[in-house]
Design a protein around this motif. Structure first.
Motif, PDB file in Angstrom:
ATOM      1  N   ALA A   1       0.850  -1.202   0.000  1.00 13.85           N
ATOM      2  CA  ALA A   1       0.000   0.000   0.000  1.00 13.85           C
ATOM      3  C   ALA A   1       0.886   1.253   0.000  1.00 13.85           C
ATOM      4  CB  ALA A   1      -0.927  -0.017   1.208  1.00 13.85           C
ATOM      5  N   GLU A   2       1.951   1.226   0.804  1.00 13.03           N
ATOM      6  CA  GLU A   2       2.868   2.385   0.872  1.00 13.03           C
ATOM      7  C   GLU A   2       3.471   2.654  -0.502  1.00 13.03           C
ATOM      8  OE1 GLU A   2       4.161   1.915   5.506  1.00 13.03           O
ATOM      9  OE2 GLU A   2       5.743   1.700   3.981  1.00 13.03           O
ATOM     10  N   GLN A   3       3.911   1.562  -1.146  1.00 10.92           N
ATOM     11  CA  GLN A   3       4.520   1.716  -2.486  1.00 10.92           C
ATOM     12  C   GLN A   3       3.540   2.292  -3.502  1.00 10.92           C
ATOM     13  OE1 GLN A   3       6.088  -2.134  -3.512  1.00 10.92           O
ATOM     14  NE2 GLN A   3       7.590  -2.068  -1.855  1.00 10.92           N
ATOM     15  N   LYS A   4       2.247   1.973  -3.326  1.00 12.14           N
ATOM     16  CA  LYS A   4       1.234   2.446  -4.278  1.00 12.14           C
ATOM     17  C   LYS A   4       0.615   3.772  -3.832  1.00 12.14           C
ATOM     18  CE  LYS A   4      -0.185  -2.325  -5.305  1.00 12.14           C
ATOM     19  NZ  LYS A   4       0.102  -2.584  -6.693  1.00 12.14           N
ATOM     20  N   GLY A   5       1.054   4.305  -2.680  1.00  7.78           N
ATOM     21  CA  GLY A   5       0.504   5.575  -2.187  1.00  7.78           C
ATOM     22  C   GLY A   5      -0.926   5.458  -1.662  1.00  7.78           C
ATOM     23  N   ILE A   6      -1.301   4.255  -1.233  1.00  6.17           N
ATOM     24  CA  ILE A   6      -2.669   4.035  -0.708  1.00  6.17           C
ATOM     25  C   ILE A   6      -2.697   4.382   0.784  1.00  6.17           C
ATOM     26  CG2 ILE A   6      -4.386   2.238  -0.212  1.00  6.17           C
ATOM     27  CD1 ILE A   6      -3.344   0.775  -2.757  1.00  6.17           C
ATOM     28  N   THR A   7      -3.655   5.224   1.184  1.00  9.81           N
ATOM     29  CA  THR A   7      -3.667   5.672   2.588  1.00  9.81           C
ATOM     30  C   THR A   7      -5.002   5.384   3.294  1.00  9.81           C
ATOM     31  OG1 THR A   7      -4.375   7.841   1.802  1.00  9.81           O
ATOM     32  CG2 THR A   7      -2.011   7.566   2.183  1.00  9.81           C
ATOM     33  N   ASN A   8      -5.934   4.713   2.622  1.00  8.51           N
ATOM     34  CA  ASN A   8      -7.260   4.501   3.249  1.00  8.51           C
ATOM     35  C   ASN A   8      -7.498   3.052   3.679  1.00  8.51           C
ATOM     36  OD1 ASN A   8      -7.313   3.783   0.542  1.00  8.51           O
ATOM     37  ND2 ASN A   8      -9.481   4.271   0.273  1.00  8.51           N
ATOM     38  N   ILE A   9      -6.403   2.359   4.021  1.00  3.91           N
ATOM     39  CA  ILE A   9      -6.550   1.008   4.599  1.00  3.91           C
ATOM     40  C   ILE A   9      -6.198   1.094   6.080  1.00  3.91           C
ATOM     41  CG2 ILE A   9      -5.746  -1.381   4.576  1.00  3.91           C
ATOM     42  CD1 ILE A   9      -5.123  -1.142   1.628  1.00  3.91           C
ATOM     43  N   VAL A  10      -7.095   0.549   6.927  1.00  4.46           N
ATOM     44  CA  VAL A  10      -6.828   0.471   8.370  1.00  4.46           C
ATOM     45  C   VAL A  10      -6.404  -0.970   8.656  1.00  4.46           C
ATOM     46  CG1 VAL A  10      -7.828   0.743  10.679  1.00  4.46           C
ATOM     47  CG2 VAL A  10      -8.651   2.194   8.784  1.00  4.46           C
ATOM     48  N   TYR A  11      -5.210  -1.149   9.220  1.00  2.00           N
ATOM     49  CA  TYR A  11      -4.662  -2.497   9.437  1.00  2.00           C
ATOM     50  C   TYR A  11      -5.011  -2.979  10.847  1.00  2.00           C
ATOM     51  CZ  TYR A  11      -2.244  -1.054   5.288  1.00  2.00           C
ATOM     52  OH  TYR A  11      -1.997  -0.595   4.028  1.00  2.00           O
ATOM     53  N   CYS A  12      -5.557  -4.189  10.950  1.00  5.58           N
ATOM     54  CA  CYS A  12      -6.010  -4.693  12.249  1.00  5.58           C
ATOM     55  C   CYS A  12      -5.448  -6.095  12.468  1.00  5.58           C
ATOM     56  CB  CYS A  12      -7.530  -4.746  12.296  1.00  5.58           C
ATOM     57  SG  CYS A  12      -8.339  -3.248  11.676  1.00  5.58           S
ATOM     58  N   HIS A  13      -4.515  -6.210  13.418  1.00 13.09           N
ATOM     59  CA  HIS A  13      -3.979  -7.535  13.743  1.00 13.09           C
ATOM     60  C   HIS A  13      -4.975  -8.242  14.660  1.00 13.09           C
ATOM     61  CE1 HIS A  13      -1.022 -10.334  15.879  1.00 13.09           C
ATOM     62  NE2 HIS A  13      -1.382 -10.858  14.743  1.00 13.09           N
ATOM     63  N   SER A  14      -5.907  -8.944  14.037  1.00 17.15           N
ATOM     64  CA  SER A  14      -6.997  -9.559  14.777  1.00 17.15           C
ATOM     65  C   SER A  14      -7.603 -10.632  13.883  1.00 17.15           C
ATOM     66  CB  SER A  14      -8.018  -8.466  15.110  1.00 17.15           C
ATOM     67  OG  SER A  14      -8.936  -8.922  16.069  1.00 17.15           O
ATOM     68  N   GLY A  15      -8.667 -11.284  14.351  1.00 19.96           N
ATOM     69  CA  GLY A  15      -9.189 -12.382  13.546  1.00 19.96           C
ATOM     70  C   GLY A  15     -10.706 -12.446  13.512  1.00 19.96           C
ATOM     71  N   LEU A  16     -11.207 -13.453  12.825  1.00 11.89           N
ATOM     72  CA  LEU A  16     -12.651 -13.660  12.681  1.00 11.89           C
ATOM     73  C   LEU A  16     -13.336 -13.754  14.042  1.00 11.89           C
ATOM     74  CD1 LEU A  16     -12.395 -16.430   9.932  1.00 11.89           C
ATOM     75  CD2 LEU A  16     -13.564 -14.251   9.611  1.00 11.89           C
ATOM     76  N   LEU A  17     -12.627 -14.316  15.025  1.00 16.58           N
ATOM     77  CA  LEU A  17     -13.242 -14.541  16.336  1.00 16.58           C
ATOM     78  C   LEU A  17     -12.924 -13.443  17.346  1.00 16.58           C
ATOM     79  CD1 LEU A  17     -12.475 -18.372  16.628  1.00 16.58           C
ATOM     80  CD2 LEU A  17     -14.577 -17.271  15.804  1.00 16.58           C
ATOM     81  N   SER A  18     -12.097 -12.474  16.947  1.00 17.18           N
ATOM     82  CA  SER A  18     -11.673 -11.466  17.937  1.00 17.18           C
ATOM     83  C   SER A  18     -11.799 -10.027  17.453  1.00 17.18           C
ATOM     84  CB  SER A  18     -10.216 -11.733  18.346  1.00 17.18           C
ATOM     85  OG  SER A  18      -9.411 -11.896  17.187  1.00 17.18           O
ATOM     86  N   TYR A  19     -11.891  -9.796  16.146  1.00 17.34           N
ATOM     87  CA  TYR A  19     -11.932  -8.420  15.636  1.00 17.34           C
ATOM     88  C   TYR A  19     -13.183  -7.704  16.143  1.00 17.34           C
ATOM     89  CZ  TYR A  19     -12.451  -4.517  12.398  1.00 17.34           C
ATOM     90  OH  TYR A  19     -12.615  -3.260  11.864  1.00 17.34           O
ATOM     91  N   GLU A  20     -12.972  -6.519  16.735  1.00 12.53           N
ATOM     92  CA  GLU A  20     -14.091  -5.694  17.221  1.00 12.53           C
ATOM     93  C   GLU A  20     -14.163  -4.488  16.308  1.00 12.53           C
ATOM     94  OE1 GLU A  20     -16.113  -6.467  19.620  1.00 12.53           O
ATOM     95  OE2 GLU A  20     -15.055  -8.076  20.671  1.00 12.53           O
ATOM     96  N   HIS A  21     -15.199  -4.402  15.500  1.00 12.22           N
ATOM     97  CA  HIS A  21     -15.292  -3.267  14.575  1.00 12.22           C
ATOM     98  C   HIS A  21     -15.753  -2.022  15.330  1.00 12.22           C
ATOM     99  CE1 HIS A  21     -15.436  -1.314  10.763  1.00 12.22           C
ATOM    100  NE2 HIS A  21     -16.673  -0.897  10.979  1.00 12.22           N
ATOM    101  N   GLN A  22     -14.964  -0.937  15.227  1.00  4.66           N
ATOM    102  CA  GLN A  22     -15.262   0.297  15.949  1.00  4.66           C
ATOM    103  C   GLN A  22     -16.045   1.245  15.042  1.00  4.66           C
ATOM    104  OE1 GLN A  22     -14.295   0.560  19.129  1.00  4.66           O
ATOM    105  NE2 GLN A  22     -13.153  -1.372  19.057  1.00  4.66           N
ATOM    106  N   GLY A  23     -16.842   2.091  15.652  1.00  3.02           N
ATOM    107  CA  GLY A  23     -17.544   3.136  14.891  1.00  3.02           C
ATOM    108  C   GLY A  23     -18.731   2.599  14.108  1.00  3.02           C
ATOM    109  N   GLU A  24     -19.050   3.300  13.011  1.00  7.22           N
ATOM    110  CA  GLU A  24     -20.207   2.969  12.169  1.00  7.22           C
ATOM    111  C   GLU A  24     -20.143   1.530  11.666  1.00  7.22           C
ATOM    112  OE1 GLU A  24     -22.616   5.293  10.069  1.00  7.22           O
ATOM    113  OE2 GLU A  24     -22.551   5.856  12.189  1.00  7.22           O
ATOM    114  N   PRO A  25     -21.278   0.821  11.662  1.00  2.00           N
ATOM    115  CA  PRO A  25     -21.263  -0.502  11.001  1.00  2.00           C
ATOM    116  C   PRO A  25     -20.846  -0.346   9.540  1.00  2.00           C
ATOM    117  CG  PRO A  25     -23.326  -0.161  12.216  1.00  2.00           C
ATOM    118  CD  PRO A  25     -22.598   1.160  12.234  1.00  2.00           C
TER     119      PRO A  25
END
Ligand SMILES: C[S@@+](CC[C@H](N)C(=O)[O-])C[C@H]1O[C@@H](n2cnc3c(N)ncnc32)[C@H](O)[C@@H]1O
Length: 235
Positions: free
Chosen positions: A95-119
């Motif tokens: 993403a850095e090489q392509k200049g992409i800045t709208n990815i939020v990286y989350c070290h988490s999983g299907l059973l643990s990821y807690e989505h914050q904010g708007e659904p």
């Protein structure tokens, strides 16, 4: 914080192919680029989910960013979730090489990821759910549904077995052979490990789990043998 019971599945410990090693990650990306055209497949998913420049999407098990890196150019925000730090790191570097800045990286999983904010508007889960046994697949799908807006969509792709068991061996061998032809012997060996040690399940179980998780199945594509995709809509 909720206390995790002692019997909870440890999604950070890999079943089958181990994606916690850096070397494995670069090889994974090179092999999968031979197997599928990332841009073309991502465009098709974007169309199936009706994503647009205002959309927010959760990529559950994003891997090296096969979908996330392409979708970032078409959507507002991509939440890239993975249990493997080397996978996330690889995606972040690309993403850095392509200049992409709208990815939020989350070290988490299907059973643990807690989505914050708007659904979110949508989620994708591409070749990931088979890492969980069936009991936990249902938990993961129910959690995923809870992260989406009403009417939100899920694109789910995985290896799924046909209930018509007389063609099972032929379909599995056919898939492994096609992987070898397109991407070479190493990925074909991983396909064998997938069937032997990971947790792919039958179509009727998968469909039942999707429906019981709060989704309606808008379409199911069984045309490619054991490679199956579903477009699901939150009821
Ligand atoms: C076969 S790869 C697919 C990656 C990506 N979705 C793609 O299309 O290339 C499986 C990915 O799922 C991740 N994974 C395994 N178990 C997971 C879990 N419980 N939650 C989230 N990601 C998981 C692995 O680390 C790996 O990146």
């Amino acid at each position: 914080m909720t206390k995790v019971p002692a019997w909870h599945f440890n999604e950070m410990k890999f079943s089958g192919v181990d994606f916690s090693q850096g070397e494995e990650v670069a090889a994974y990306d090179a092999m999968h680029r031979k197997l599928r055209d990332y841009a073309r497949v991502s465009e098709e998913i974007i169309r199936l989910l009706s994503l647009n420049p205002g959309s927010t999407v959760i990529d559950l098990g994003c891997g090296t960013g096969a979908f996330a890196l392409h979708a970032a150019g078409k959507c507002r925000t991509i939440y890239a979730v993975d249990v493997s730090e080397p996978m996330l790191e690889y995606c972040r570097k690309q993403a850095e090489q392509k200049g992409i800045t709208n990815i939020v990286y989350c070290h988490s999983g299907l059973l643990s990821y807690e989505h914050q904010g708007e659904p979110a508007d949508a989620a994708v889960c591409i070749a990931v759910l088979h890492h969980l046994p069936d009991f936990w697949k249902q938990v993961a799908l129910t959690r995923c549904c809870g992260m989406l807006k009403p009417g939100g969509r899920l694109f789910l792709f995985d290896i799924v077995f046909p209930s018509k068991t007389d063609c099972l061996e032929r379909e599995i061998d056919g898939w492994i052979n096609s992987v070898e032809t397109m991407a070479g012997a190493r990925l074909a060996e991983e396909a064998v490990v997938h069937i032997k040690d990971e947790f792919s399940t039958y179509d009727w179980i998968m469909e039942g789990m999707i429906r019981r998780s709060g989704f309606h199945i808008s379409s199911a594509d069984y045309r490619s043998g054991v490679q199956v995709s579903y477009v699901c809509t939150k009821r």
